[in-house]
Design a protein around this motif. Structure first.
Motif, PDB file in Angstrom:
ATOM      1  N   ARG A 167       0.958  -1.070  -0.026  1.00 56.85           N
ATOM      2  CA  ARG A 167       0.011   0.053  -0.244  1.00 56.85           C
ATOM      3  C   ARG A 167       0.774   1.288  -0.231  1.00 56.85           C
ATOM      4  O   ARG A 167       0.763   2.221  -0.717  1.00 56.85           O
ATOM      5  N   LEU A 168       1.874   1.303   0.926  1.00 57.69           N
ATOM      6  CA  LEU A 168       2.949   2.526   0.893  1.00 57.69           C
ATOM      7  C   LEU A 168       3.659   2.597  -0.286  1.00 57.69           C
ATOM      8  O   LEU A 168       3.880   3.619  -0.836  1.00 57.69           O
ATOM      9  N   ASP A 169       4.174   1.507  -1.002  1.00 54.99           N
ATOM     10  CA  ASP A 169       4.828   1.716  -2.096  1.00 54.99           C
ATOM     11  C   ASP A 169       4.159   2.224  -3.271  1.00 54.99           C
ATOM     12  O   ASP A 169       4.359   3.020  -3.959  1.00 54.99           O
ATOM     13  N   ALA A 170       2.581   1.923  -3.087  1.00 55.79           N
ATOM     14  CA  ALA A 170       1.619   2.617  -4.326  1.00 55.79           C
ATOM     15  C   ALA A 170       1.566   4.140  -4.222  1.00 55.79           C
ATOM     16  O   ALA A 170       1.115   4.684  -5.042  1.00 55.79           O
ATOM     17  N   VAL A 171       2.217   4.410  -2.859  1.00 56.92           N
ATOM     18  CA  VAL A 171       1.971   6.010  -2.764  1.00 56.92           C
ATOM     19  C   VAL A 171       3.496   6.464  -2.818  1.00 56.92           C
ATOM     20  O   VAL A 171       3.361   7.636  -3.449  1.00 56.92           O
ATOM     21  N   ILE A 172       4.572   5.824  -2.568  1.00 52.79           N
ATOM     22  CA  ILE A 172       5.712   6.453  -2.672  1.00 52.79           C
ATOM     23  C   ILE A 172       6.163   6.602  -3.991  1.00 52.79           C
ATOM     24  O   ILE A 172       6.568   7.531  -4.467  1.00 52.79           O
ATOM     25  N   LEU A 203       7.817   9.870  -6.078  1.00 52.63           N
ATOM     26  CA  LEU A 203       8.972  10.043  -6.613  1.00 52.63           C
ATOM     27  C   LEU A 203       9.009  10.240  -8.128  1.00 52.63           C
ATOM     28  O   LEU A 203       9.790  10.940  -8.451  1.00 52.63           O
ATOM     29  N   ALA A 204       8.115   9.979  -8.777  1.00 49.60           N
ATOM     30  CA  ALA A 204       7.819  10.238 -10.125  1.00 49.60           C
ATOM     31  C   ALA A 204       7.550  11.511 -10.302  1.00 49.60           C
ATOM     32  O   ALA A 204       8.214  12.337 -11.194  1.00 49.60           O
ATOM     33  N   VAL A 214      12.368  17.741 -11.051  1.00 51.35           N
ATOM     34  CA  VAL A 214      14.056  17.802 -11.424  1.00 51.35           C
ATOM     35  C   VAL A 214      14.274  18.181 -12.687  1.00 51.35           C
ATOM     36  O   VAL A 214      14.960  18.799 -13.168  1.00 51.35           O
ATOM     37  N   LEU A 215      13.586  17.288 -13.546  1.00 49.69           N
ATOM     38  CA  LEU A 215      13.772  17.297 -15.105  1.00 49.69           C
ATOM     39  C   LEU A 215      13.297  18.910 -15.659  1.00 49.69           C
ATOM     40  O   LEU A 215      13.999  19.313 -16.330  1.00 49.69           O
ATOM     41  N   GLN A 216      12.236  19.442 -14.908  1.00 48.47           N
ATOM     42  CA  GLN A 216      12.082  20.769 -15.443  1.00 48.47           C
ATOM     43  C   GLN A 216      13.050  21.888 -14.960  1.00 48.47           C
ATOM     44  O   GLN A 216      13.357  22.783 -15.682  1.00 48.47           O
ATOM     45  N   SER A 233      21.059   8.418   3.477  1.00 47.88           N
ATOM     46  CA  SER A 233      21.725   7.594   2.575  1.00 47.88           C
ATOM     47  C   SER A 233      20.310   7.304   1.372  1.00 47.88           C
ATOM     48  O   SER A 233      20.890   7.405   0.131  1.00 47.88           O
ATOM     49  N   ILE A 234      19.148   7.302   1.700  1.00 50.81           N
ATOM     50  CA  ILE A 234      18.356   6.978   0.675  1.00 50.81           C
ATOM     51  C   ILE A 234      17.991   8.207  -0.254  1.00 50.81           C
ATOM     52  O   ILE A 234      18.108   8.231  -1.349  1.00 50.81           O
ATOM     53  N   TYR A 235      18.188   9.348   0.311  1.00 49.98           N
ATOM     54  CA  TYR A 235      18.136  10.883  -0.384  1.00 49.98           C
ATOM     55  C   TYR A 235      19.326  10.921  -1.149  1.00 49.98           C
ATOM     56  O   TYR A 235      19.218  11.486  -2.180  1.00 49.98           O
ATOM     57  N   ARG A 236      20.372  10.690  -0.590  1.00 46.99           N
ATOM     58  CA  ARG A 236      21.497  10.969  -1.307  1.00 46.99           C
ATOM     59  C   ARG A 236      21.421  10.101  -2.710  1.00 46.99           C
ATOM     60  O   ARG A 236      21.958  10.598  -3.679  1.00 46.99           O
ATOM     61  N   HIS A 237      21.049   8.836  -2.735  1.00 48.85           N
ATOM     62  CA  HIS A 237      20.964   8.006  -3.835  1.00 48.85           C
ATOM     63  C   HIS A 237      19.880   8.702  -4.818  1.00 48.85           C
ATOM     64  O   HIS A 237      20.104   9.057  -6.023  1.00 48.85           O
ATOM     65  N   ILE A 238      18.864   9.092  -4.295  1.00 56.70           N
ATOM     66  CA  ILE A 238      17.494   9.566  -5.086  1.00 56.70           C
ATOM     67  C   ILE A 238      18.203  10.881  -5.815  1.00 56.70           C
ATOM     68  O   ILE A 238      17.943  11.039  -6.915  1.00 56.70           O
ATOM     69  N   MET A 239      18.887  11.787  -5.190  1.00 56.14           N
ATOM     70  CA  MET A 239      19.703  12.893  -5.685  1.00 56.14           C
ATOM     71  C   MET A 239      20.700  12.739  -6.687  1.00 56.14           C
ATOM     72  O   MET A 239      20.694  13.106  -7.736  1.00 56.14           O
TER      73      MET A 239
END
Length: 100
Positions: free
Chosen positions: A19-24, A28-29, A35-37, A77-83
């Motif tokens: 359920r949470l993955d369907a929100v997260i 993120l998308a 970011v692309l903008q 750690s998670i956010y550094r990877h995302i960035m």
């Protein structure tokens, strides 16, 4: 933010994670779309990676994690990877926008 509820089975745990993955994932998308903008507003490719902005985000995320009872090191750690992934994609977008 809502807190995790007590689960009565492994299936309950898995259902809540799903359920949470369907929100997260949609969040993120949406984040990467912003970011692309950003690439269109940056004068040089070097402007894509702004270390002070990265550290600002890390500090905020660590604070949010602390408030939510999450390990701030894990959140960082998670956010550094995302960035890093976001920066790589923004650099590609910047290159496409600025082709001569």
């Amino acid at each position: 933010m809502p807190k995790a509820v007590k689960c009565n089975s492994l299936q309950d745990v898995r259902d809540n994670i799903d359920r949470l993955d369907a929100v997260i994932v949609p969040l993120l998308a949406e984040r990467i779309q912003y970011v692309l903008q950003a690439a269109q507003f940056k004068e040089t490719r070097g402007d894509v990676r702004i270390p002070p902005r990265i550290e600002f985000i890390v500090d905020r995320v660590r604070s949010f994690a602390q408030e939510e009872g999450m390990d701030p090191d894990m959140a960082e750690s998670i956010y550094r990877h995302i960035m890093e992934e976001s920066i790589a994609r923004e650099e590609v977008r910047w290159d496409v926008i600025n082709e001569d």
